[in-house]
Motif scaffolding. Structure first.
Motif, PDB file in Angstrom:
ATOM      1  N   LEU A 165       0.841  -1.200   0.000  1.00 52.16           N
ATOM      2  CA  LEU A 165       0.000   0.000   0.000  1.00 52.16           C
ATOM      3  C   LEU A 165       0.872   1.244   0.000  1.00 52.16           C
ATOM      4  O   LEU A 165       1.850   1.325   0.741  1.00 52.16           O
ATOM      5  N   THR A 166       0.470   2.218  -0.807  1.00 50.35           N
ATOM      6  CA  THR A 166       1.166   3.498  -0.871  1.00 50.35           C
ATOM      7  C   THR A 166       0.147   4.611  -0.709  1.00 50.35           C
ATOM      8  O   THR A 166      -0.847   4.657  -1.445  1.00 50.35           O
ATOM      9  N   ASP A 167       0.369   5.481   0.257  1.00 49.70           N
ATOM     10  CA  ASP A 167      -0.487   6.657   0.456  1.00 49.70           C
ATOM     11  C   ASP A 167      -0.002   7.730  -0.521  1.00 49.70           C
ATOM     12  O   ASP A 167       1.025   8.367  -0.310  1.00 49.70           O
ATOM     13  N   LEU A 168      -0.742   7.932  -1.594  1.00 47.07           N
ATOM     14  CA  LEU A 168      -0.296   8.787  -2.687  1.00 47.07           C
ATOM     15  C   LEU A 168      -0.276  10.272  -2.354  1.00 47.07           C
ATOM     16  O   LEU A 168       0.502  11.027  -2.937  1.00 47.07           O
ATOM     17  N   ALA A 169      -1.127  10.705  -1.426  1.00 48.91           N
ATOM     18  CA  ALA A 169      -1.216  12.134  -1.118  1.00 48.91           C
ATOM     19  C   ALA A 169      -0.892  12.451   0.341  1.00 48.91           C
ATOM     20  O   ALA A 169      -0.958  13.609   0.743  1.00 48.91           O
ATOM     21  N   GLY A 170      -0.593  11.437   1.136  1.00 53.53           N
ATOM     22  CA  GLY A 170      -0.283  11.658   2.542  1.00 53.53           C
ATOM     23  C   GLY A 170      -1.491  12.020   3.376  1.00 53.53           C
ATOM     24  O   GLY A 170      -1.367  12.591   4.456  1.00 53.53           O
ATOM     25  N   ASP A 171      -2.698  11.653   2.886  1.00 61.76           N
ATOM     26  CA  ASP A 171      -3.926  12.050   3.574  1.00 61.76           C
ATOM     27  C   ASP A 171      -4.821  10.875   3.973  1.00 61.76           C
ATOM     28  O   ASP A 171      -5.948  11.069   4.404  1.00 61.76           O
ATOM     29  N   ASN A 172      -4.320   9.643   3.828  1.00 62.48           N
ATOM     30  CA  ASN A 172      -5.117   8.442   4.112  1.00 62.48           C
ATOM     31  C   ASN A 172      -6.410   8.401   3.304  1.00 62.48           C
ATOM     32  O   ASN A 172      -7.382   7.781   3.709  1.00 62.48           O
ATOM     33  N   ASN A 173      -6.428   9.057   2.158  1.00 64.38           N
ATOM     34  CA  ASN A 173      -7.646   9.119   1.355  1.00 64.38           C
ATOM     35  C   ASN A 173      -7.385   8.807  -0.112  1.00 64.38           C
ATOM     36  O   ASN A 173      -8.327   8.644  -0.870  1.00 64.38           O
ATOM     37  N   HIS A 174      -6.134   8.757  -0.511  1.00 65.90           N
ATOM     38  CA  HIS A 174      -5.752   8.469  -1.891  1.00 65.90           C
ATOM     39  C   HIS A 174      -4.671   7.388  -1.859  1.00 65.90           C
ATOM     40  O   HIS A 174      -3.510   7.689  -1.611  1.00 65.90           O
ATOM     41  N   TRP A 175      -5.088   6.150  -2.099  1.00 64.30           N
ATOM     42  CA  TRP A 175      -4.187   5.014  -1.947  1.00 64.30           C
ATOM     43  C   TRP A 175      -3.890   4.342  -3.276  1.00 64.30           C
ATOM     44  O   TRP A 175      -4.700   4.371  -4.199  1.00 64.30           O
ATOM     45  N   GLN A 176      -2.744   3.691  -3.318  1.00 64.79           N
ATOM     46  CA  GLN A 176      -2.428   2.747  -4.384  1.00 64.79           C
ATOM     47  C   GLN A 176      -2.201   1.404  -3.720  1.00 64.79           C
ATOM     48  O   GLN A 176      -1.508   1.326  -2.702  1.00 64.79           O
ATOM     49  N   ALA A 177      -2.819   0.373  -4.276  1.00 63.07           N
ATOM     50  CA  ALA A 177      -2.634  -0.982  -3.761  1.00 63.07           C
ATOM     51  C   ALA A 177      -2.082  -1.861  -4.878  1.00 63.07           C
ATOM     52  O   ALA A 177      -2.647  -1.904  -5.967  1.00 63.07           O
ATOM     53  N   GLU A 178      -0.986  -2.521  -4.583  1.00 67.12           N
ATOM     54  CA  GLU A 178      -0.423  -3.526  -5.479  1.00 67.12           C
ATOM     55  C   GLU A 178      -0.694  -4.874  -4.823  1.00 67.12           C
ATOM     56  O   GLU A 178      -0.243  -5.120  -3.695  1.00 67.12           O
ATOM     57  N   ILE A 179      -1.450  -5.712  -5.515  1.00 63.30           N
ATOM     58  CA  ILE A 179      -1.893  -6.977  -4.933  1.00 63.30           C
ATOM     59  C   ILE A 179      -1.541  -8.121  -5.882  1.00 63.30           C
ATOM     60  O   ILE A 179      -1.929  -8.103  -7.052  1.00 63.30           O
ATOM     61  N   VAL A 180      -0.819  -9.099  -5.357  1.00 63.86           N
ATOM     62  CA  VAL A 180      -0.490 -10.302  -6.115  1.00 63.86           C
ATOM     63  C   VAL A 180      -1.152 -11.467  -5.386  1.00 63.86           C
ATOM     64  O   VAL A 180      -0.844 -11.737  -4.220  1.00 63.86           O
ATOM     65  N   SER A 181      -2.093 -12.134  -6.071  1.00 63.79           N
ATOM     66  CA  SER A 181      -2.858 -13.196  -5.423  1.00 63.79           C
ATOM     67  C   SER A 181      -3.181 -14.317  -6.404  1.00 63.79           C
ATOM     68  O   SER A 181      -3.513 -14.067  -7.566  1.00 63.79           O
TER      69      SER A 181
END
Length: 80
Positions: free
Chosen positions: A23-39
């Motif tokens: 998980l990466t917080d893209l804006a530092g606001d806990n409201n705009h996230w990027q999730a990289e998921i390998v499943s």
């Protein structure tokens, strides 16, 4: 309303217990996230189907005006 890293990770772990998740917080606001998921659950599924599975795991956290999560960029794939 924002969603913390731990809350988002908990939702994703519930839906994808076998997954590698970054998980990466893209804006530092806990409201705009990027999730990289390998499943393994993504094996044989289209990218659209994979993303639908992720949104389903969030159990409505992105629905409507009072959604807890404003934006989620997704990178999904099955393991190689």
């Amino acid at each position: 309303m924002a969603m913390s890293h731990d809350d988002l990770l908990s939702h994703l772990r519930d839906g994808f217990p076998d997954a590698e998740i970054i998980l990466t917080d893209l804006a530092g606001d806990n409201n705009h996230w990027q999730a990289e998921i390998v499943s393994e659950q993504f094996k044989g599924k289209t990218r659209v189907a994979q993303h639908q599975m992720v949104y389903a795991s969030l159990k409505g956290a992105m629905d409507g005006a009072d959604g807890q999560l404003h934006a989620l960029a997704l990178k999904t794939r099955a393991p190689k």
